[in-house]
Design a protein around this motif. Structure first.
Motif, PDB file in Angstrom:
ATOM      1  N   SER A 288       0.745  -1.319  -0.004  1.00  0.00           N
ATOM      2  CA  SER A 288      -0.035   0.086  -0.025  1.00  0.00           C
ATOM      3  C   SER A 288       0.782   1.137  -0.042  1.00  0.00           C
ATOM      4  N   SER A 289       2.079   1.053   0.518  1.00  0.00           N
ATOM      5  CA  SER A 289       2.810   2.402   0.591  1.00  0.00           C
ATOM      6  C   SER A 289       3.160   2.704  -0.832  1.00  0.00           C
ATOM      7  N   ALA A 290       3.389   1.862  -1.900  1.00  0.00           N
ATOM      8  CA  ALA A 290       3.678   1.969  -3.063  1.00  0.00           C
ATOM      9  C   ALA A 290       2.605   2.585  -3.915  1.00  0.00           C
ATOM     10  N   GLU A 291       1.395   2.057  -3.677  1.00  0.00           N
ATOM     11  CA  GLU A 291       0.237   2.566  -3.981  1.00  0.00           C
ATOM     12  C   GLU A 291      -0.165   4.110  -3.910  1.00  0.00           C
ATOM     13  N   LYS A 292       0.127   4.431  -2.734  1.00  0.00           N
ATOM     14  CA  LYS A 292      -0.148   5.633  -2.217  1.00  0.00           C
ATOM     15  C   LYS A 292       0.789   6.809  -2.815  1.00  0.00           C
ATOM     16  N   GLN A 293       2.237   6.377  -3.010  1.00  0.00           N
ATOM     17  CA  GLN A 293       3.159   7.083  -3.585  1.00  0.00           C
ATOM     18  C   GLN A 293       2.768   7.347  -5.313  1.00  0.00           C
ATOM     19  N   ILE A 294       2.418   6.329  -5.944  1.00  0.00           N
ATOM     20  CA  ILE A 294       2.024   6.237  -7.058  1.00  0.00           C
ATOM     21  C   ILE A 294       1.026   7.300  -7.400  1.00  0.00           C
ATOM     22  N   ALA A 295      -0.077   7.282  -6.405  1.00  0.00           N
ATOM     23  CA  ALA A 295      -1.112   8.003  -6.773  1.00  0.00           C
ATOM     24  C   ALA A 295      -0.922   9.613  -6.545  1.00  0.00           C
ATOM     25  N   ALA A 296       0.066   9.697  -5.369  1.00  0.00           N
ATOM     26  CA  ALA A 296       0.402  11.031  -5.242  1.00  0.00           C
ATOM     27  C   ALA A 296       1.212  11.566  -6.338  1.00  0.00           C
ATOM     28  N   VAL A 297       1.927  11.048  -7.216  1.00  0.00           N
ATOM     29  CA  VAL A 297       2.980  11.248  -8.315  1.00  0.00           C
ATOM     30  C   VAL A 297       2.120  11.393  -9.615  1.00  0.00           C
ATOM     31  N   ASP A 298       1.060  10.589  -9.744  1.00  0.00           N
ATOM     32  CA  ASP A 298       0.362  10.677 -10.811  1.00  0.00           C
ATOM     33  C   ASP A 298      -0.093  12.019 -11.447  1.00  0.00           C
ATOM     34  N   GLY A 299       0.649  12.187 -12.335  1.00  0.00           N
ATOM     35  CA  GLY A 299      -0.014  13.569 -13.473  1.00  0.00           C
ATOM     36  C   GLY A 299       0.867  14.930 -12.562  1.00  0.00           C
ATOM     37  N   ALA A 300       1.483  14.635 -11.721  1.00  0.00           N
ATOM     38  CA  ALA A 300       2.120  15.826 -10.733  1.00  0.00           C
ATOM     39  C   ALA A 300       3.764  15.954 -11.320  1.00  0.00           C
ATOM     40  N   ALA A 301       4.102  15.184 -11.891  1.00  0.00           N
ATOM     41  CA  ALA A 301       5.452  15.148 -12.166  1.00  0.00           C
ATOM     42  C   ALA A 301       5.661  15.200 -13.691  1.00  0.00           C
ATOM     43  N   MET A 302       6.638  15.755 -14.200  1.00  0.00           N
ATOM     44  CA  MET A 302       6.954  16.030 -15.585  1.00  0.00           C
ATOM     45  C   MET A 302       8.300  16.447 -16.098  1.00  0.00           C
ATOM     46  N   SER A 303       8.711  15.761 -17.026  1.00  0.00           N
ATOM     47  CA  SER A 303      10.233  16.216 -17.616  1.00  0.00           C
ATOM     48  C   SER A 303       9.812  17.593 -18.350  1.00  0.00           C
ATOM     49  N   ALA A 304      10.819  18.343 -18.080  1.00  0.00           N
ATOM     50  CA  ALA A 304      10.600  19.639 -18.927  1.00  0.00           C
ATOM     51  C   ALA A 304      11.873  20.185 -19.185  1.00  0.00           C
ATOM     52  N   PHE A 305      12.005  21.265 -20.349  1.00  0.00           N
ATOM     53  CA  PHE A 305      13.188  21.837 -20.740  1.00  0.00           C
ATOM     54  C   PHE A 305      13.285  23.218 -20.223  1.00  0.00           C
ATOM     55  N   ILE A 306      14.077  23.756 -19.457  1.00  0.00           N
ATOM     56  CA  ILE A 306      14.212  24.880 -18.754  1.00  0.00           C
ATOM     57  C   ILE A 306      15.300  25.775 -19.212  1.00  0.00           C
ATOM     58  N   ARG A 307      14.969  26.855 -19.812  1.00  0.00           N
ATOM     59  CA  ARG A 307      15.945  27.776 -20.425  1.00  0.00           C
ATOM     60  C   ARG A 307      15.730  29.082 -19.631  1.00  0.00           C
ATOM     61  N   ALA A 308      17.054  29.715 -19.680  1.00  0.00           N
ATOM     62  CA  ALA A 308      17.215  30.992 -19.223  1.00  0.00           C
ATOM     63  C   ALA A 308      18.461  31.699 -19.443  1.00  0.00           C
ATOM     64  N   ARG A 309      18.587  32.932 -19.277  1.00  0.00           N
ATOM     65  CA  ARG A 309      19.740  33.704 -19.760  1.00  0.00           C
ATOM     66  C   ARG A 309      20.375  34.455 -18.492  1.00  0.00           C
ATOM     67  N   ARG A 310      21.572  34.267 -18.048  1.00  0.00           N
ATOM     68  CA  ARG A 310      22.160  34.991 -17.094  1.00  0.00           C
ATOM     69  C   ARG A 310      22.016  36.489 -17.598  1.00  0.00           C
ATOM     70  N   ALA A 311      21.430  37.161 -16.514  1.00  0.00           N
ATOM     71  CA  ALA A 311      21.206  38.529 -16.893  1.00  0.00           C
ATOM     72  C   ALA A 311      22.693  39.442 -17.113  1.00  0.00           C
ATOM     73  N   ALA A 312      22.744  40.295 -18.059  1.00  0.00           N
ATOM     74  CA  ALA A 312      23.722  40.976 -18.315  1.00  0.00           C
ATOM     75  C   ALA A 312      24.075  41.942 -17.391  1.00  0.00           C
TER      76      ALA A 312
END
Length: 312
Positions: A288-312
């Motif tokens: 059940s511990s795994a089932e709760k963790q799976i439900a908690a993460v379901d749809g909450a986590a995503m891979s993303a590409f993050i861009r930014a520039r060092r301010a001049a």
């Protein structure tokens, strides 16, 4: 992103770094007591995870019989990140040791002559691909804290015949390079593993030249995770429990001195993906511990590409 945590601490045996398997000796995903997941614990677990991954690849412990195994990956996070043409450019072991959640070299605009730094370079896949793109007048650095990964990366560099790359030992919280020395910083599912992300981002801003590009693949959250999920050792090593909310990531980048921040979702992880991450194929595996963790993460986590520039 393959892993091994201390059995006396977590009960884990052989897990995946960015995709932990159901590998506990008890019937639940290994967790630690509240307030005991100290930075040193996280650091040790991540270090052991990546050392185990490197050792497994070096020893030939990865199944290479399937024609597409370097492309497919072993889980929904690391799967289908690199093209066949990229596979052809780099030694196979660099792909087998790849534990990322994206392909920053495909998404970051690299130009000939640039100086690139990969934070948490692992087996060297993104460093070697970047070195080829910036050409002989450019250079690609890889920074990793795990001697076993550095050894594997340097061997992959030798096999690839890439001369304009250099692998450095150190942590992403203390980058061993001078101020304003880097044109582009890349990283592949590593910053989320740090317990001091503010320091990582400040260091990234320090070594970037004014206007320099920050272009990383990472795991981010669309909603907060319950505290017990964040206390899971496997999910820390699996790039989920340590992930920031999108808004938190944006705020921390701004505070570190970055501008023009964008976060682009590349893959959202739903319940079936999370089951695959933790190896929870049936109820007898993790309980059940795994089932709760799976439900908690379901749809909450995503891979993303993050861009930014060092301010001049």
């Amino acid at each position: 992103m393959e892993t091994q945590t201390d059995n006396t601490t977590s009960g884990a045996t052989d897990c995946g770094a960015c995709a932990p398997s159901c590998c506990t000796t008890s019937s639940t995903i290994a967790t630690v007591a509240p307030n005991s997941l100290a930075p040193a614990t996280i650091l040790q677990n991540v270090r052991e995870t990546y050392a185990k991954a490197a050792q497994k690849v070096s020893a030939g412990g990865i199944d290479t019989t399937q024609e597409s195994s370097p492309l497919k990956g072993a889980d929904p996070i690391t799967r289908d990140l690199y093209s066949a043409s990229q596979v052809a450019e780099i030694p196979r072991d660099a792909f087998l040791a790849s534990l990322g959640c994206g392909n920053p070299t495909a998404l970051a605009r690299l130009e000939p002559g640039q100086i690139v730094l990969d934070l948490g370079s692992g087996g060297g896949i993104d460093v070697l691909l970047s070195a080829k793109r910036v050409g002989p007048k450019g250079k690609a650095y890889g920074l990793d804290m795990t001697p076993e990964m550095l050894s594997l990366a340097r061997e992959n560099q030798r096999k690839a015949g890439v001369e304009n790359a250099e692998f450095l030992e150190g942590t992403i919280e203390n980058i061993p390079l001078p101020d304003a020395s880097i044109d582009v910083i890349i990283s592949n599912c590593v910053i989320n593993l740090s317990s001091d992300k503010d320091k990582v981002l400040r260091e990234a801003a320090r070594v970037l030249k004014p206007g320099g590009l920050f272009a990383v693949s990472d795991i981010v959250l669309t909603r907060p995770l319950p505290e017990d999920v964040r206390k899971s050792v496997e999910l820390w090593a699996g790039c989920v429990a340590g992930a920031l909310l999108v808004t938190e990531y944006e705020e921390k980048l701004a505070a570190a001195g970055f501008a023009d921040v964008t976060v682009e979702s590349t893959r959202v992880y739903e319940a079936e993906d999370v089951k695959e991450m933790v190896g929870e194929g049936d109820s007898s595996c993790c309980g059940s511990s795994a089932e709760k963790q799976i439900a908690a993460v379901d749809g909450a986590a995503m891979s993303a590409f993050i861009r930014a520039r060092r301010a001049a």
